[in-house]
Design a protein around this motif. Structure first.
Motif, mmCIF file in Angstrom:
data_model
loop_
_atom_site.group_PDB
_atom_site.id
_atom_site.type_symbol
_atom_site.label_atom_id
_atom_site.label_comp_id
_atom_site.label_asym_id
_atom_site.label_seq_id
_atom_site.Cartn_x
_atom_site.Cartn_y
_atom_site.Cartn_z
ATOM 1 N N PRO A 38 0.821 -1.221 0.000
ATOM 2 C CA PRO A 38 0.000 0.000 0.000
ATOM 3 C C PRO A 38 0.848 1.261 0.000
ATOM 4 O O PRO A 38 1.957 1.284 0.535
ATOM 5 C CB PRO A 38 -0.797 -0.110 1.312
ATOM 6 C CG PRO A 38 0.086 -0.925 2.198
ATOM 7 C CD PRO A 38 0.799 -1.902 1.306
ATOM 8 N N THR A 73 -4.111 2.348 0.536
ATOM 9 C CA THR A 73 -4.561 1.228 -0.282
ATOM 10 C C THR A 73 -3.438 0.781 -1.204
ATOM 11 O O THR A 73 -2.585 1.578 -1.593
ATOM 12 C CB THR A 73 -5.766 1.621 -1.164
ATOM 13 O OG1 THR A 73 -5.424 2.781 -1.937
ATOM 14 C CG2 THR A 73 -7.006 1.923 -0.326
ATOM 15 N N ASN A 74 -3.458 -0.509 -1.558
ATOM 16 C CA ASN A 74 -2.566 -0.955 -2.625
ATOM 17 C C ASN A 74 -3.324 -0.879 -3.952
ATOM 18 O O ASN A 74 -4.490 -0.460 -3.994
ATOM 19 C CB ASN A 74 -2.025 -2.365 -2.335
ATOM 20 C CG ASN A 74 -3.118 -3.420 -2.253
ATOM 21 O OD1 ASN A 74 -4.193 -3.290 -2.856
ATOM 22 N ND2 ASN A 74 -2.856 -4.487 -1.504
ATOM 23 N N ARG A 122 -2.090 6.968 0.844
ATOM 24 C CA ARG A 122 -3.385 6.606 0.288
ATOM 25 C C ARG A 122 -4.081 5.544 1.130
ATOM 26 O O ARG A 122 -5.297 5.481 1.204
ATOM 27 C CB ARG A 122 -3.186 6.113 -1.152
ATOM 28 C CG ARG A 122 -4.412 6.160 -2.017
ATOM 29 C CD ARG A 122 -4.055 5.922 -3.474
ATOM 30 N NE ARG A 122 -3.467 4.604 -3.706
ATOM 31 C CZ ARG A 122 -2.929 4.212 -4.852
ATOM 32 N NH1 ARG A 122 -2.887 5.038 -5.871
ATOM 33 N NH2 ARG A 122 -2.418 3.001 -4.993
ATOM 34 N N GLN A 157 -6.685 -2.717 -4.143
ATOM 35 C CA GLN A 157 -7.740 -2.045 -3.385
ATOM 36 C C GLN A 157 -8.144 -0.713 -4.013
ATOM 37 O O GLN A 157 -9.330 -0.382 -4.081
ATOM 38 C CB GLN A 157 -7.266 -1.829 -1.951
ATOM 39 C CG GLN A 157 -7.035 -3.129 -1.192
ATOM 40 C CD GLN A 157 -6.231 -2.935 0.085
ATOM 41 O OE1 GLN A 157 -5.416 -2.009 0.182
ATOM 42 N NE2 GLN A 157 -6.462 -3.797 1.056
ATOM 43 N N GLU A 158 -7.169 0.039 -4.493
ATOM 44 C CA GLU A 158 -7.462 1.358 -5.054
ATOM 45 C C GLU A 158 -8.263 1.247 -6.348
ATOM 46 O O GLU A 158 -9.043 2.152 -6.673
ATOM 47 C CB GLU A 158 -6.171 2.134 -5.283
ATOM 48 C CG GLU A 158 -6.364 3.601 -5.665
ATOM 49 C CD GLU A 158 -7.006 4.436 -4.566
ATOM 50 O OE1 GLU A 158 -7.449 5.558 -4.873
ATOM 51 O OE2 GLU A 158 -7.065 3.968 -3.399
#
Length: 250
Positions: free
Chosen positions: A82, A88-89, A86, A92-93
């Protein structure tokens, strides 16, 4: 590298399409990166009032193309980390980027909506699905769990027991059942047309109120009552000020 993500603008709407039809829009790393870029492109575009997210070909998305994605272990590892600013990785993003937009995102689903594809649809604000659409939280078939924000959306929409049932069994369910438990918003013979009609209705409302509503419910979804009421006040205050300013100008 072709991301297989198409972005088109038409007046005040953005159309984002998964475009790998010969593979039922099986997700590659490039497609996930393309979804992140598409959300940024939409976010930078002035005048967009709604996003319609769909899939080209026979399916919305059959989920992660495991063979393709695991063919490059370094890319998998790099995109699993991630970004600290942010939270998120990339996996996920590709989903959560749609929650970050201040405009409604409507998923028009048909055919297969499996695994990562389902998690993308769940990250939309509203989901319309054809009667023959099929849904599966299929990660357990590969010995995995949902990791593309499904843990943050699935149980909120259908409740903990149904989320566990869908995740532990990896069963495939039809659109009627999905609508009954809240996995999709409505069943429609033409989900894109239904999405467009809804986008037209929403566009008649204040964009500030629409953005505020999305922000309000997103931030308060699992908050305590005290926190929810504080979020309500913080969201409403600038809208009241804006309304008072408009009336004062008359």
């Amino acid at each position: 590298m072709d991301s297989h993500i198409a972005v088109r603008f038409d007046d005040d709407r953005a159309y984002v399409t998964l475009d790998r039809p010969d593979k039922h829009n099986g997700l590659t790393i490039g497609m996930l990166e393309g979804l992140v870029d598409a959300a940024r492109t939409v976010g930078r575009r002035d005048g967009v009032r709604a996003v319609i997210l769909s899939g080209n070909g026979p399916s919305f998305s059959s989920g992660l193309d495991v063979a393709k994605a695991t063919g490059d272990p370094l890319a998998m590892a790099r995109n699993f980390i991630p970004l600290p600013w942010r939270g998120t990785n990339t996996f996920q993003e590709a989903c959560w980027a749609w929650r970050r937009l201040p405009v409604p995102v409507i998923a028009a689903v048909h055919g297969r909506c499996f695994g990562g594809g389902l998690q993308i649809a769940l990250a939309a604000d509203i989901r319309f699905a054809t009667p023959d659409a099929e849904f599966s939280v299929m990660e357990a078939r590969h010995g995995l769990v949902p990791d593309m924000t499904g843990a943050a959306t699935l149980s909120r929409l259908v409740g903990m027991d149904k989320a566990l049932l869908l995740t532990m069994t990896a069963d495939t369910v039809d659109a009627a059942y999905a609508a009954r438990i809240g996995l999709v918003t409505e069943v429609s013979d033409d989900p894109i047309a239904t999405a467009e009609a809804l986008a037209d209705r929403i566009a008649t409302r204040s964009p500030h109120a629409v953005a505020g509503a999305k922000r309000l419910f997103e931030r308060s979804w699992q908050a305590s009552t005290r926190r929810t009421l504080a979020i309500e006040r913080a969201t409403q205050l600038p809208l009241i000020v804006r309304l008072a300013g408009r009336r004062g100008d008359r």
